[in-house]
Every structure is written in C-alpha cells, then in structure tokens.
Design a protein around this motif. Structure first.
Motif, PDB file in Angstrom:
ATOM      1  N   TRP A   1     -18.628 184.569  66.561  1.00  0.00           N
ATOM      2  CA  TRP A   1     -17.352 183.900  66.511  1.00  0.00           C
ATOM      3  C   TRP A   1     -15.876 184.530  66.796  1.00  0.00           C
ATOM      4  CZ3 TRP A   1     -16.424 179.111  65.941  1.00  0.00           C
ATOM      5  CH2 TRP A   1     -15.022 178.613  65.294  1.00  0.00           C
ATOM      6  N   LEU A   2     -16.086 185.745  66.518  1.00  0.00           N
ATOM      7  CA  LEU A   2     -14.621 186.627  66.833  1.00  0.00           C
ATOM      8  C   LEU A   2     -14.756 186.614  68.441  1.00  0.00           C
ATOM      9  CD1 LEU A   2     -14.615 189.537  63.863  1.00  0.00           C
ATOM     10  CD2 LEU A   2     -13.047 187.386  64.386  1.00  0.00           C
TER      11      LEU A   2
ATOM     12  N   SER B   1     -13.573 183.313  69.553  1.00  0.00           N
ATOM     13  CA  SER B   1     -12.286 182.850  68.983  1.00  0.00           C
ATOM     14  C   SER B   1     -10.769 183.902  69.831  1.00  0.00           C
ATOM     15  CB  SER B   1     -11.987 183.169  67.638  1.00  0.00           C
ATOM     16  OG  SER B   1     -13.022 182.448  66.979  1.00  0.00           O
TER      17      SER B   1
ATOM     18  N   GLN C   1     -12.106 181.874  74.135  1.00  0.00           N
ATOM     19  CA  GLN C   1     -11.395 180.427  73.910  1.00  0.00           C
ATOM     20  C   GLN C   1      -9.738 180.591  74.760  1.00  0.00           C
ATOM     21  OE1 GLN C   1     -10.434 179.726  69.805  1.00  0.00           O
ATOM     22  NE2 GLN C   1      -9.958 177.600  70.367  1.00  0.00           N
TER      23      GLN C   1
END
Length: 55
Positions: free
Chosen positions: A17-18, A21, A25
């Motif tokens: 997720w990090l 992100s 992204q």
C-alpha cells in the motif's frame, strides 16, 4: 488456526500500500489525459427517421 496469523501478511499489505501510494500513484496521476473534456456545447443534428419498407 494459521490463517489468522497476521505476522507476514500485515507487513506485505502495508508495504504494498505504501509503495502504491507514494511511488506508483503520483507517476500515474502525472500523465496527461488523451481526451481532455472541453467546454464546447455538443452539436445536435436534425435527422429524419428511417422509413422501413415492411412497416
């Protein structure tokens, strides 16, 4: 029950997720759209209906 052990999976999920992100992204959002929206009003055409021979 070994399925409920969050030890390896929590770290993998947070790392993924990090990474998404903070690295992937912003690179994806930096791309320009190929078809940007315009402020033009759409043109409407006056068309006549097709006359079908069997009706």
């Amino acid at each position: 029950m070994p399925q409920l052990n969050p030890n390896p999976w929590l770290f993998i999920m947070i790392t993924t997720w990090l990474t998404f992100s903070f690295i992937i992204q912003p690179k994806l959002l930096a791309f320009l759209t190929t078809n940007p929206p315009s402020d033009k009003t759409p043109t409407t055409y006056n068309t006549t209906p097709w006359t079908w021979p069997w009706t």
